[in-house]
Every structure is written in structure tokens, then in C-alpha cells.
Design an enzyme around this catalytic site. Structure first.
Site, PDB file in Angstrom:
ATOM      1  CB  THR B  53      37.260  82.551  80.308  1.00 21.47           C
ATOM      2  OG1 THR B  53      38.610  82.987  80.522  1.00 21.47           O
ATOM      3  CG2 THR B  53      36.772  81.788  81.525  1.00 21.47           C
ATOM      4  CD  GLU B  54      41.702  82.061  76.690  1.00 25.33           C
ATOM      5  OE1 GLU B  54      40.485  82.357  76.618  1.00 25.33           O
ATOM      6  OE2 GLU B  54      42.610  82.852  76.384  1.00 25.33           O
ATOM      7  CG  ASN B  55      40.690  80.654  82.901  1.00 26.59           C
ATOM      8  OD1 ASN B  55      40.042  81.282  82.060  1.00 26.59           O
ATOM      9  ND2 ASN B  55      40.500  80.814  84.189  1.00 26.59           N
ATOM     10  CB  SER B  95      39.306  74.798  77.899  1.00 25.58           C
ATOM     11  OG  SER B  95      39.068  76.151  77.606  1.00 25.58           O
TER      12      SER B  95
END
Lengths: 236, 223
Positions: B53-55, B95
Site C-alpha cells: 500500500t503506497e502510503n 514506497s
């Protein structure tokens, strides 16, 4: 003797000036330094350019800063979130300007700014409205867009644990933009739940080395944005 | 013929089940918001996928039990999640280095429109009063090795989402590899939309009529 700890949030933002560019950590509520933002509202600096992934929720934290009309420009990737009502209103009325940046480009622009790199080429946004008008270059047969590094006069960042040298650890996905903004801020301020003496944090696990940090403030029980919103809080 | 096109063929869950079958064991996968999120419920037996998840989390697990969540452990949709054993947290530059650097195997996204050349529009309708918001979508399509789209074949009004050229603002150009809809599985090829598989009970003409660009029929060597 190096001791970057200040007494409170108020002291930590006392020299923020009108027209300053401020980076504020956080992805939604995760990693948002609410106490530092509220101190900035109390302080009164205005005409700010704010760099954050979003534009805040409800009427606390970043949303409260925007609502108080202290922000003339937002640089962010996603200004549209549940409970985000303050920014859309000021954007539509033209009172707050928006620079929309893809999330990864935003992160890299901040890292570049903090790393002495003025600009870089990225494949992100090629052929889209966000790539229009930007310098393009073909490298090894692929097209890229030139993006510029970002720096700030102040960075306001939420950590979990820090020491008085400014070494910082974060909490889970609240890390997000914190380490990058610490690098890119001329004055980087950390609010952490605990501040310890140098040597208490294992050097092997430090995420942000103290050289990137100018000020640390202990905020023992930081407010949780979603809890404040659920309770109907509107700051100030 | 009173059924709306969205009620014909596979349900949302069946679309997710079908797509999950095509993800190899050991893949690092980023799932977008909406139908893509359902895929995590349908990992085929004997396979393990690692969700990014890109966060800032690799090894994302399901939602926490009620009351056990942490507001600082969330996904890209800002919903509370968990971290599996072996998970890792990282900052945004790392990320998106994973994303842009081609380290992720697959990203599954929703779509407003996909063109026969593989262009994707999924971030903005371009309406003049809309607040523009892009998030990480443009980075994902620019960098992840394979981009699969999972979407209803048509809009609620019955208009094709698979088109000759997108009319909505683009997220990326020539980046979509495959499309999984309620009606079919379609590959984006140099020749355009190539039918790979029809949903049970659906025939070629039905899909072709609802596709806004030429649809190449099943090849002889495909089932």
C-alpha cells in the site's frame, strides 16, 4: 552541548513568518502533527504555502489552518477526502491556490529538495494533463517529465520517539512523508510522544538522523484527528 | 433484455475471483480502491501474495477487529488495516521507488475508461467544478510491471468503458495490459482489444456490441 528540545509547541513555531513555505507531515490523519499545527494557528502567521499529501479533514489540524485563511497555496496530491469540506470551498472561491502533484512525484520532489538535487526526470504523468507544459526528455527510448525539487522554510513533523540530538523514530504508516520533510525543511520541527537522552535509541534503527532535525518538542498524548472530528471539535 | 449491462455476467466478487487466478504465487501486488480490494479475499489455495500500500506498508493484512485498529496503521484509502508477520514500513520515497522502479509485479486498478491502445483514465472526469485529486495512480501506472484493470464493462448508463480513445483526462498512456470485466477478460495488444475469455453465458456479439472499439475474437489456440 547539543540539545534541540524546546519547552512546547508554541516556542517551536514562534519564528514562522508570513509568506513562509511549510511542509506538514501526514497521510490523512496518520502522522499529522496536530499540536504543532494548532500552535501555528495560535501564532497567526499567514499567506503560507503548505505542502502536505492532503488538505485535512473536519475543522481541526490542517483543515483548521486552511479554514483560518492562513494558507494561500496548497501543494498536494489528493485534496479530496471524506470529511474534507474546508479546502473545496476556498478552492472554488479562488481564495486558496492548488498545485496538484502525483503522490510519488511529490515525495521525490521533497527528497530531491532535501538532498541537493534541483530537478529530476520521472516517467510519471507523461501524456497526462499533469505533464502538460513541463520539459520532456527521451532517455533510452522512453519519455520523461522534468520535475523540480521542493524545500521549505519550516517542516512540521510527527514522530513517535526522538532524542535531544534530533534522531527520530515513527509509528507504522505515520512515517509517510516525515523523514523526507525533515531533510527538506530549513528548520525542521519534530513533535514526539517521548524525548529521550542520546544513546537510548539503538543507532541501527534510527529512521531520521538528527542532522536533519532542528527542534524537538515532547507532546505526550497527541490528539487523534478522527476522534476530534467524531467529537465535533472545531479549532480554535 | 431489461437487465442493465452491469447485472449481466460476473458479479464484482466473481470478477475478483477470476482475476486472482491469474496472479502468480509470490507476487508483490498493489490493489486500488473499490473492486480491486476484493481480490485479497480470493487468493487461490497454495499461493501467497504480498500486498503493497503506497502510503508505506509492504505486507498489508486485512482490516483489524473492531476496536483493535490503530489510526496510524492505514491503507491508501485511509482505512485501518493490519500488518502481516514479515511486513515492513517505509517512507514515501521508498514506497514510490518500489512503484516507479519496477519492483512491484502487478497493480490492479479501477477505470473510468480504457482505450484500445492501453491508455487509462481513472482519476478525473474533468468536470469544471470538480476538485482535482490524483494520489498515486499516475506513479503506479508508470512504474508497476503489469497493470490490470478490473471494471464493469459499461457505465450505469450503458456506455462502453472500453473505447477507441479516452475522453476523460488520462492517468497514463499505453500502460494497461489486461481488463477483467463482468462480461469478459480482454488483453490489450498491438492490434487492439483481444478477447481472452467470455464470462459464462455471454457470447462474443454481446460483448462486441458493448465495446467502444473493435474486439478481436478468441484465437483458435485459446479455449
Amino acid at each position: 552541548m547539543i540539545n534541540k528540545q524546546l519547552a512546547n509547541a508554541e516556542e517551536a513555531v514562534a519564528d514562522v513568518f508570513d509568506g513562509a513555505t511549510i511542509m506538514i507531515s501526514g497521510f490523512g490523519e496518520a502522522g499529522s502533527p496536530i499540536e504543532l499545527i494548532h500552535a501555528l494557528i495560535d501564532h497567526g502567521a499567514t499567506n503560507l504555502t503548505v505542502i502536505n499529501n492532503n488538505t485535512g479533514s473536519g475543522e481541526v489540524g490542517l483543515a483548521a489552518l486552511i479554514k483560518a485563511k492562513r494558507v494561500s497555496k496548497m501543494i498536494c496530491s489528493y485534496p479530496r477526502t471524506a470529511n474534507s469540506t474546508v479546502f473545496p470551498k476556498l478552492y472554488r472561491s479562488g481564495e486558496t491556490e492548488l498545485e496538484l502533484v502525483p503522490q510519488g512525484t511529490l515525495a521525490e520532489r521533497i527528497r530531491a529538495g532535501g538532498s541537493g538535487i534541483p530537478a529530476f526526470y520521472t516517467p510519471t504523468s507523461v501524456g497526462t494533463p499533469l505533464g502538460e507544459g513541463k520539459e520532456h526528455r527521451t532517455i533510452n527510448g522512453r519519455e520523461f517529465v522534468l520535475e523540480y525539487g521542493l524545500t521549505a522554510d519550516f517542516s512540521l513533523i510527527k514522530g513517535r520517539l526522538a532524542d535531544t540530538h534530533g534522531n527520530v523514530l515513527y509509528n507504522k504508516t505515520a512515517r509517510n512523508f516525515g523523514p523526507l520533510m525533515a531533510m527538506a525543511g530549513n528548520v525542521s520541527v519534530i513533535q514526539a510522544e517521548h524525548i529521550v537522552t542520546p544513546g537510548e535509541i539503538d543507532p541501527e534503527v534510527i529512521i531520521t538522523p538528527g542532522i536533519f532535525v532542528n527542534r524537538v518538542v515532547e507532546i505526550q498524548k497527541p490528539a487523534v484527528e478522527s476522534e476530534l472530528i467524531a467529537a465535533g471539535v472545531s479549532y480554535p | 433484455m431489461t437487465n442493465s449491462p452491469q447485472q449481466v455476467g460476473r458479479t464484482r466478487d466473481e470478477m475478483a475471483i477470476r482475476l486472482a487466478q491469474d496472479i502468480p504465487d509470490g507476487s508483490y501486488v498493489n490493489l486500488g480502491i473499490g473492486i480491486p480490494e476484493l481480490i485479497a479475499k480470493y487468493v487461490p489455495e497454495g499461493r501467497e501474495f504480498i500486498y503493497h500500500t503506497e502510503n508505506g506498508l509492504l505486507g498489508m493484512g486485512p482490516s483489524p477487529e473492531s476496536g483493535l485498529g490503530d489510526p496510524e496503521l492505514i491503507n491508501a484509502g485511509k482505512r485501518q488495516v493490519t500488518a502481516i508477520p514479515g511486513a515492513a514500513y517505509f517512507h514515501h520515497a521508498d514506497s514510490f521507488a518500489m512503484i516507479r522502479g519496477g519492483h512491484l509485479d502487478l497493480c490492479v486498478l479501477g477505470a473510468l475508461q480504457v482505450s484500445s491502445g492501453g491508455d487509462l483514465a481513472n482519476w478525473s472526469t474533468g468536470a469544471p467544478d470538480a476538485i482535482p485529486a490524483v494520489g498515486g495512480a499516475m506513479d503506479l501506472v508508470a512504474g508497476v510491471k503489469s497493470i490490470y484493470v478490473i471494471t464493469q464493462h459499461c457505465t450505469k448508463n450503458g456506455e462502453p468503458k472500453l473505447v477507441q480513445a479516452c475522453t476523460f483526462p488520462l492517468t497514463g498512456c499505453g500502460i494497461v495490459n489486461r481488463i477483467y470485466t463482468n462480461l469478459a477478460v480482454i488483453e490489450v495488444t498491438a492490434e487492439g482489444f483481444q478477447l481472452i475469455e467470455l464470462s459464462p453465458g455471454i457470447d462474443f456479439e454481446y460483448v462486441a456490441e458493448r465495446t467502444g472499439a473493435p474486439l478481436l475474437p478468441l484465437k483458435d489456440n485459446t479455449k
